[in-house]
Design a protein around this motif. Structure first.
Motif, PDB file in Angstrom:
ATOM      1  N   GLY A  46       0.815  -1.216   0.000  1.00  0.00           N
ATOM      2  CA  GLY A  46       0.000   0.000   0.000  1.00  0.00           C
ATOM      3  C   GLY A  46       0.846   1.262   0.000  1.00  0.00           C
ATOM      4  N   TYR A  47       1.828   1.322   0.889  1.00  0.00           N
ATOM      5  CA  TYR A  47       2.686   2.513   0.936  1.00  0.00           C
ATOM      6  C   TYR A  47       3.591   2.593  -0.290  1.00  0.00           C
ATOM      7  N   LEU A  48       4.003   1.441  -0.807  1.00  0.00           N
ATOM      8  CA  LEU A  48       4.811   1.444  -2.022  1.00  0.00           C
ATOM      9  C   LEU A  48       4.007   1.997  -3.205  1.00  0.00           C
ATOM     10  N   TYR A  49       2.725   1.622  -3.284  1.00  0.00           N
ATOM     11  CA  TYR A  49       1.845   2.149  -4.337  1.00  0.00           C
ATOM     12  C   TYR A  49       1.763   3.670  -4.255  1.00  0.00           C
ATOM     13  N   ILE A  50       1.591   4.199  -3.042  1.00  0.00           N
ATOM     14  CA  ILE A  50       1.486   5.650  -2.863  1.00  0.00           C
ATOM     15  C   ILE A  50       2.772   6.339  -3.308  1.00  0.00           C
ATOM     16  N   MET A  51       3.911   5.787  -2.908  1.00  0.00           N
ATOM     17  CA  MET A  51       5.189   6.393  -3.274  1.00  0.00           C
ATOM     18  C   MET A  51       5.437   6.327  -4.780  1.00  0.00           C
ATOM     19  N   VAL A  52       5.063   5.206  -5.395  1.00  0.00           N
ATOM     20  CA  VAL A  52       5.260   5.062  -6.838  1.00  0.00           C
ATOM     21  C   VAL A  52       4.391   6.069  -7.592  1.00  0.00           C
TER      22      VAL A  52
ATOM     23  N   ALA B 111      -6.282   6.664  -1.156  1.00  0.00           N
ATOM     24  CA  ALA B 111      -5.457   5.495  -0.822  1.00  0.00           C
ATOM     25  C   ALA B 111      -4.820   5.672   0.550  1.00  0.00           C
ATOM     26  N   PHE B 112      -4.373   6.879   0.855  1.00  0.00           N
ATOM     27  CA  PHE B 112      -3.738   7.127   2.149  1.00  0.00           C
ATOM     28  C   PHE B 112      -4.748   6.987   3.286  1.00  0.00           C
ATOM     29  N   LYS B 113      -5.967   7.490   3.069  1.00  0.00           N
ATOM     30  CA  LYS B 113      -6.993   7.365   4.115  1.00  0.00           C
ATOM     31  C   LYS B 113      -7.320   5.903   4.388  1.00  0.00           C
ATOM     32  N   PHE B 114      -7.425   5.100   3.331  1.00  0.00           N
ATOM     33  CA  PHE B 114      -7.737   3.686   3.505  1.00  0.00           C
ATOM     34  C   PHE B 114      -6.650   2.964   4.301  1.00  0.00           C
ATOM     35  N   ILE B 115      -5.404   3.199   3.919  1.00  0.00           N
ATOM     36  CA  ILE B 115      -4.319   2.472   4.561  1.00  0.00           C
ATOM     37  C   ILE B 115      -4.088   2.945   5.994  1.00  0.00           C
ATOM     38  N   GLN B 116      -4.354   4.231   6.256  1.00  0.00           N
ATOM     39  CA  GLN B 116      -4.215   4.726   7.620  1.00  0.00           C
ATOM     40  C   GLN B 116      -5.307   4.173   8.534  1.00  0.00           C
ATOM     41  N   LEU B 117      -6.521   4.012   8.023  1.00  0.00           N
ATOM     42  CA  LEU B 117      -7.573   3.372   8.811  1.00  0.00           C
ATOM     43  C   LEU B 117      -7.245   1.905   9.071  1.00  0.00           C
ATOM     44  N   LEU B 118      -6.640   1.264   8.077  1.00  0.00           N
ATOM     45  CA  LEU B 118      -6.254  -0.139   8.234  1.00  0.00           C
ATOM     46  C   LEU B 118      -5.219  -0.318   9.337  1.00  0.00           C
ATOM     47  N   GLN B 119      -4.437   0.716   9.598  1.00  0.00           N
ATOM     48  CA  GLN B 119      -3.414   0.626  10.644  1.00  0.00           C
ATOM     49  C   GLN B 119      -4.010   0.451  12.038  1.00  0.00           C
ATOM     50  N   TYR B 120      -5.291   0.728  12.213  1.00  0.00           N
ATOM     51  CA  TYR B 120      -5.899   0.508  13.529  1.00  0.00           C
ATOM     52  C   TYR B 120      -5.902  -0.970  13.906  1.00  0.00           C
TER      53      TYR B 120
END
Length: 371
Positions: free
Chosen positions: A162-168, A192-201
């Motif tokens: 997920g973070y690699l996708y954002i950086m790319v 994408a950032f909102k989704f992955i940050q919520l997933l971090q919970y």
């Protein structure tokens, strides 16, 4: 070439273990502790003369690996270990059979009332972990992994992707459009950032269910701090979308995670990658201060917008008979973020770095008497 093992003498109290490694003039001593084992290696003068010696021990029960240490003196090396749960162990190692080079240190030996210690029922698969894994691989053609471990591998892999996708995406757009892409950062990767940050919970629940060690409060405050900036300071205020600071904070957050998640994956797979470990406990030194600075700027930029819109502000009179000034809250938040907040976070990381990267550095102690 056969690995040589030194003579090791062990003793215990209810809370601690002491392992005395019989090596004189030891050099390059390394003790790698985990909650269930220790891997030791050193060069020195032992039972087979001057040689390289090593051994691995799987303990009878769990230890506090974070606070385990070792001390090198002229004629021995002492491994000082705390048990995770205070109790008397009937033996040191998981298996009933002990290595021939492992001895009891009778000079320091203690048991509960110097009597017999009752052994708890154990799973034979735990006592003979390597043999059981070899048997599985021989019969099934593969090794069955625990459900928790499989889940953690997939979770960390998914977060890394997920973070690699954002950086790319950010990198490709910047390469194509140059600085003009900075203003479009949130439009391109915000969802994408909102989704992955919520997933971090999910990382808050991992320690609650025993998937990871530690307290759930630490990941809760870390994830919530980021989400406060992302959802309440950026997402809810469209005028923030095009600000360059959003681009920079996304870069900083992503770089931290692009090192953290591969490090966790390597640990789960039992691989020690030196460069990755060094990056995990070093990259925060430049990135954390820059991240705190960017987050502070985002909050400061929002204060005029909050004053204008009165968003999140509760004024009297109202049915609850309370008042809340969001602007005042943000000013207090910035002071706490910059002063005690940054100090606590970075001092915590500095301690972790010292423990992890300083493990192989034994403290030298002057030899006072002959063994």
């Amino acid at each position: 070439m056969t690995n040589l093992s030194p003579l090791v003498y062990w003793s215990q109290t209810k809370q601690t273990l002491l392992l005395k490694v019989d090596l004189k003039d030891a050099k390059g001593a390394i003790a790698d502790f985990s909650p269930v084992s220790v891997n030791f290696s050193a060069n020195g003068h032992g039972a087979r003369g001057v040689n390289a010696y090593k051994f691995e021990l799987h303990f009878y029960a769990l230890i506090d690996d974070e606070n385990a240490a070792f001390v090198v003196s002229d004629n021995k090396i002492e491994l000082q270990i705390r048990k995770l749960e205070p109790e008397w162990w009937p033996r040191l190692v998981a298996t009933p059979q002990k290595p021939h080079w492992l001895k009891i240190d009778f000079d320091r030996w203690r048991t509960e009332d110097d009597g017999e210690v009752e052994e708890k029922p154990r799973d034979v698969r735990q006592d003979y972990e390597k043999e059981y894994a070899d048997l599985q691989k021989h019969e099934l053609g593969y090794i069955k992994e625990k459900t928790k471990k499989v889940y953690m591998i997939f979770y960390n892999l998914a977060m890394f992707v997920g973070y690699l996708y954002i950086m790319v995406v950010m990198g490709v757009l910047y390469y194509r459009d140059g600085v003009d892409s900075i203003a479009k950062t949130y439009a391109n990767v915000g969802n994408a950032f909102k989704f992955i940050q919520l997933l971090q919970y999910l990382e808050v629940m991992h320690p609650m269910f025993g998937y990871t060690k530690g307290s759930p409060m630490v990941p809760f405050f870390q994830v919530s701090g980021r989400n406060f900036i992302l959802f309440l300071m950026i997402d809810i205020e469209p005028r923030m979308y095009a600000k360059p600071v959003v681009f920079y904070v996304f870069i900083i957050w992503s770089l931290v995670e692009l090192v953290r998640y591969p490090y966790y994956l390597a640990q789960l797979l039992g691989r020690e990658v030196g460069l990755l470990t060094w990056l995990r406990y070093t990259i925060w030194i430049p990135l954390y201060p820059m991240g705190i600075l960017c987050e502070g700027i985002i909050v400061l930029r929002n204060i005029p917008y909050i004053e204008e819109t009165k968003r999140f502000t509760v004024e009297m009179p109202n049915s609850w008979n309370i008042t809340f000034d969001m602007v005042l809250f943000l000013k207090i938040y910035i002071m706490l973020l910059i002063l005690p907040g940054s100090y606590l976070v970075m001092s915590h990381m500095a301690k972790l770095r010292s423990k992890k990267l300083g493990k192989g550095r034994a403290k030298r102690r002057q030899h006072l008497h002959a063994d």
